[in-house]
Each structure stands twice: as C-alpha cells, then as structure tokens.
Design an enzyme around this catalytic site. Structure first.
Site, PDB file in Angstrom:
ATOM      1  CG  ASN A  61      52.540  43.987  72.000  1.00  0.00           C
ATOM      2  OD1 ASN A  61      53.405  43.781  72.588  1.00  0.00           O
ATOM      3  ND2 ASN A  61      53.368  44.179  70.732  1.00  0.00           N
ATOM      4  CE  LYS A 188      51.896  45.932  63.818  1.00  0.00           C
ATOM      5  NZ  LYS A 188      51.520  44.995  65.182  1.00  0.00           N
ATOM      6  CB  ILE A 238      50.370  49.064  64.108  1.00  0.00           C
ATOM      7  CG1 ILE A 238      48.741  49.672  63.646  1.00  0.00           C
ATOM      8  CG2 ILE A 238      49.076  48.016  65.316  1.00  0.00           C
ATOM      9  CD1 ILE A 238      48.125  48.510  62.738  1.00  0.00           C
TER      10      ILE A 238
END
Length: 336
Positions: A61, A188, A238
């Site tokens: 992101n 993650k 996350i």
C-alpha cells in the site's frame, strides 16, 4: 553502501501482536510526483494516534520497491525517520515501525535492512525476489531468507504474497525451516492461507500461550480474516483497511482477546463487507477512497506512474459504496 557487515546482536525482538497498518504514501501532482509531506504527516498522525499496534512503511500500500512505480531508498528512509519523529511527538516513542526491504538480489535486500535500522526501523518486511522466478525453487527461497536473516541487523518478517512475485509461495514446509531462525520473527500471509497459520501455531506455539522473546508469529495479510487467524493461533494482521478504519480493526482484535467471540465475529463480518471495496479497488482505488473520506486533496491521491489513476466514475461509486459501510462504526468508536 559498502560491503555487508554481520552485526553482533541480542536475540531478536518478537514481532508485536495486534493490528499493523501498511501506510499509504501520498504524492504531489507534479512532474516527478514528490512526496506530499503535508498530507503524509497528517495521515501518519491519524494512524499513530488511533492506537494501532504498529506502522509499516513502504509495503504494498505504500508503493514500495516491488511495484512498477517505486519509492527511492532515500524517500523510504525519510518516511521511517518522520514516522518515528511523529510517534515521539504524540507520546508513542516506542511505536513498532516495519519497513519493506526488497530487491532483486540478496545483497540489495541486506543493504536496505542496514539502512532501515539506521533510519529508526524495528523490523524488515521482505518479499521473495522474483525477476528470475523460474529459478527460485523452495531451496533457493529458503536460502535467500536465511542469508538475509543472518546478515540483517533488524528482525525479518516474511512477506508471502504470491500474486506479486510470479506465484512464488512460501509454503508451510518452508515456514517450518525459516521460523526456526532466531532473526526471522513472523510471516505476513497475503496469500490468505489460514491453514498456514494453524500449522505455524502447531509448531511455534499459539499466540498468548507459548510466546517467548523471538517466537515466530503468523499474521493475516488482510483484516477480513483476522478473527479466523486469531482462532487458529495467529498474532494479528497487517491490513490496508486500517488506513481508514483503524479503530474498527483494533476493536475487532480487542473483542477477540477479551473473549467476546460473538461480538468479534459480528464486527468481522461488517469489516469484510467494506474490505471488498479496498480489494477490488486496488492500490489506486484504495488511495482515492481513503483520501476522499479523510479529506485529502484528490491531486495527492494518485499512485506513482505508470500505475494508472483511479478515474472511472462507476468504479468510484461502487468502491465508495462498499467502503462507507463501516464508516459509522469507526465514528462511534472514535467518540467513545
């Protein structure tokens, strides 16, 4: 940056449980799309003051190095420094900061971890190098992470996102090996692999039961399966959704940990309704809708070229309609 130096260090710090946000990076609408530090500072203050358990800089992101349009290293390091300064200014000097450290070769990744530590980062989030994806078998991937972990001065979080690395997947057998390294502290799972959370928990311990300093922890890569991940022994998530709805994500995590399972599940279902808007909108759609709802200039809400602008009015209306479904929840939580 010179040659790689192996640093003598204490046992790795465990990755903090909870909700971490991959902060968006905001750019000016100028010829070179420089970082819009005014918007960036406002956004980081919003995230840090919300109570999130950590901030990730230069992740997906944040338009890190693995995307077609990339942050330069000096920009990435300045983002880390400013995040730490903002955290100190709002009374959270020890805020965990994770930074995306990625590159096409092991040397480049290790050098980024060294620079990240010097700038004030606590952890490195690392993708599998994938330019020569056809050569990266399981052994090569394991050897990559093990060497990076040996030489990185900060602990490593594996970033498993097959969709952006030509389908390369860090599977459970690989995690069994990598999780034993004292400087690899988590993964993650943007692959959505809930079974990987369960298998990691079976080997390394369910979060909250057997987590000594340095224990390997599995985190969901999105907030729409945080509760299932926690149920399987995961440590948190996350999630890009926390760029807009940090308090809703934190509330879901807190409800589960307080034993309020039904309430956590109900909130999970509501967040999932909104998260599809982020997922289908992509990074440019996410930036556009977060900017629109937080009042940032649309001119600063575009990704770096060549990533296209989010300009289709029908898509904007659809994404906005989905994302706004959690708006009142966030408002109510903010007014407590």
């Amino acid at each position: 940056m010179g040659s790689i130096a192996v640093e003598t260090r204490q046992p790795a710090r465990a990755y903090p449980p909870g909700v971490h946000v991959p902060s968006l990076t905001w750019f000016k609408d100028d010829d070179v799309q420089t970082i819009d530090w005014e918007v960036q500072t406002s956004h980081l203050k919003f995230l840090i003051q919300s109570g999130l358990h950590g901030v990730v800089i230069a992740g997906t992101n944040g338009e890190g190095k693995h995307l077609p349009a990339t942050l330069k290293l000096d920009e990435k390091l300045e983002l880390v420094r400013r995040t730490r300064q903002i955290a100190q200014s709002v009374g959270r000097p020890d805020l965990p900061i994770t930074v995306g450290c990625n590159g096409g070769c092991t040397l480049a990744v290790v050098e980024e971890t060294q620079a990240a530590k010097a700038a004030g980062a606590d952890f490195a989030l690392v993708l599998v190098p994938s330019y020569f994806h056809f050569a990266m078998d399981d052994n090569a991937i394991n050897e990559f992470f093990l060497e990076v972990a040996d030489k990185s001065p900060i602990p490593i979080v594996i970033y498993n996102f097959p969709g952006v690395v030509s389908g390369l997947d860090v599977n459970s057998e690989m995690l069994d090996v990598l999780g034993d390294h004292p400087n690899i502290v988590g993964v993650k799972l943007t692959c959505g692999g809930i079974a990987k959370v369960a298998r990691a928990s079976a080997k390394f311990g369910v979060f909250g039961d057997e987590n000594e300093n340095g224990t390997f922890r599995a985190l969901a890569g999105q907030s729409d399966w945080l509760v299932p991940a926690l149920a399987a022994g995961g440590a948190g998530c996350i999630t890009g959704v926390a760029n807009l709805y940090p308090k809703a994500c934190i509330e879901m995590y807190d409800l589960w940990n307080a034993g309020k399972v039904q309430q956590a599940c109900r909130l999970q279902n509501e967040i999932a309704k909104s998260e599809i808007g982020f997922g289908k909108g992509g990074i440019n759609g996410t930036k556009w809708v977060v900017g629109a709802l937080l009042g940032y200039p649309e001119s600063s809400s575009h990704c770096r070229r060549p990533y296209p602008k989010f300009s289709d009015d029908k898509k904007k209306a659809w994404v906005l309609g989905k994302v706004k479904l959690c708006g009142q929840i966030e408002i109510d939580l903010s007014q407590r």
